[in-house]
Design an enzyme around this catalytic site. Structure first.
Site, mmCIF file in Angstrom:
data_model
loop_
_atom_site.group_PDB
_atom_site.id
_atom_site.type_symbol
_atom_site.label_atom_id
_atom_site.label_comp_id
_atom_site.label_asym_id
_atom_site.label_seq_id
_atom_site.Cartn_x
_atom_site.Cartn_y
_atom_site.Cartn_z
ATOM 1 C CG ASN A 36 -12.127 -0.618 3.824
ATOM 2 O OD1 ASN A 36 -12.289 -1.019 5.117
ATOM 3 N ND2 ASN A 36 -10.732 -0.166 3.676
ATOM 4 N N GLY A 89 -14.618 3.743 3.688
ATOM 5 C CA GLY A 89 -13.459 3.665 3.413
ATOM 6 C C GLY A 89 -12.878 3.238 2.162
ATOM 7 C CD GLN A 90 -14.615 -0.349 -2.351
ATOM 8 O OE1 GLN A 90 -15.805 -0.448 -2.096
ATOM 9 N NE2 GLN A 90 -14.024 -1.145 -3.399
ATOM 10 C CG HIS A 94 -6.852 -2.900 3.157
ATOM 11 N ND1 HIS A 94 -6.087 -1.779 2.823
ATOM 12 C CD2 HIS A 94 -7.991 -2.587 2.559
ATOM 13 C CE1 HIS A 94 -6.863 -0.730 2.124
ATOM 14 N NE2 HIS A 94 -7.938 -1.571 1.946
ATOM 15 C CG HIS A 152 -8.988 -3.354 -2.323
ATOM 16 N ND1 HIS A 152 -9.683 -2.896 -3.062
ATOM 17 C CD2 HIS A 152 -8.251 -2.711 -1.508
ATOM 18 C CE1 HIS A 152 -10.061 -1.486 -2.409
ATOM 19 N NE2 HIS A 152 -9.181 -1.620 -1.180
ATOM 20 C CG ASP A 155 -2.071 1.043 1.122
ATOM 21 O OD1 ASP A 155 -1.686 2.056 1.114
ATOM 22 O OD2 ASP A 155 -3.109 0.664 1.338
ATOM 23 C CB ILE A 156 1.064 4.146 -2.273
ATOM 24 C CG1 ILE A 156 -0.346 4.950 -2.247
ATOM 25 C CG2 ILE A 156 1.666 3.526 -3.442
ATOM 26 C CD1 ILE A 156 -0.268 5.698 -3.269
#
Length: 119
Positions: free
Chosen positions: A92, A98-99, A107, A105, A35-36
């Site tokens: 999410n 919070g998506q 996390h 995907h 994750d960035i």
């Protein structure tokens, strides 16, 4: 069309190699990358290579691929060394949850205490 790459989808572009990412795991059906904006020392996203807007639509249309995402998430957790200390898988669904990228995907979060409830 569901399942097909979307031209305006960030994760579809990552799958196609149009946007760089730090890939940590890949299978025929999944891609996992860092994750960035990590929220934990280990924060990896695991995505299906097919496009569905969220986990529920992926599971309804392609349950085997949804299983592949979960399997890959477990493999990432083992590879990242967080199985023993514990890790969290988060899907999410919807902006209110919070998506921010509407491509299914998971996390994979670990490497620190993740008490529940969060926050």
């Amino acid at each position: 069309m569901a399942g097909e790459p979307q031209a305006d989808c960030l994760f579809c572009k990552i799958v196609k190699g149009e946007i760089p990412s730090t890939v940590v795991h890949e299978t025929d059906t999944t891609l996992a990358f860092r994750d960035i904006s990590p929220k934990a020392p280990t924060h990896v996203l695991v995505i299906p290579k097919v496009h569905y807007p969220d986990a529920a639509s992926l599971a309804a249309a392609e349950p085997a691929v949804a299983g592949d995402v979960l399997r890959a998430a477990g493999e990432v957790a083992a590879q990242e060394g967080v199985v023993g200390s514990g890790y969290r898988l988060v899907f999410n669904t919807g902006a209110g949850a919070g998506q921010t990228v509407f491509h299914a995907h998971a996390h994979v979060l670990g490497g620190r205490g993740l008490e529940w409830p969060p926050g």
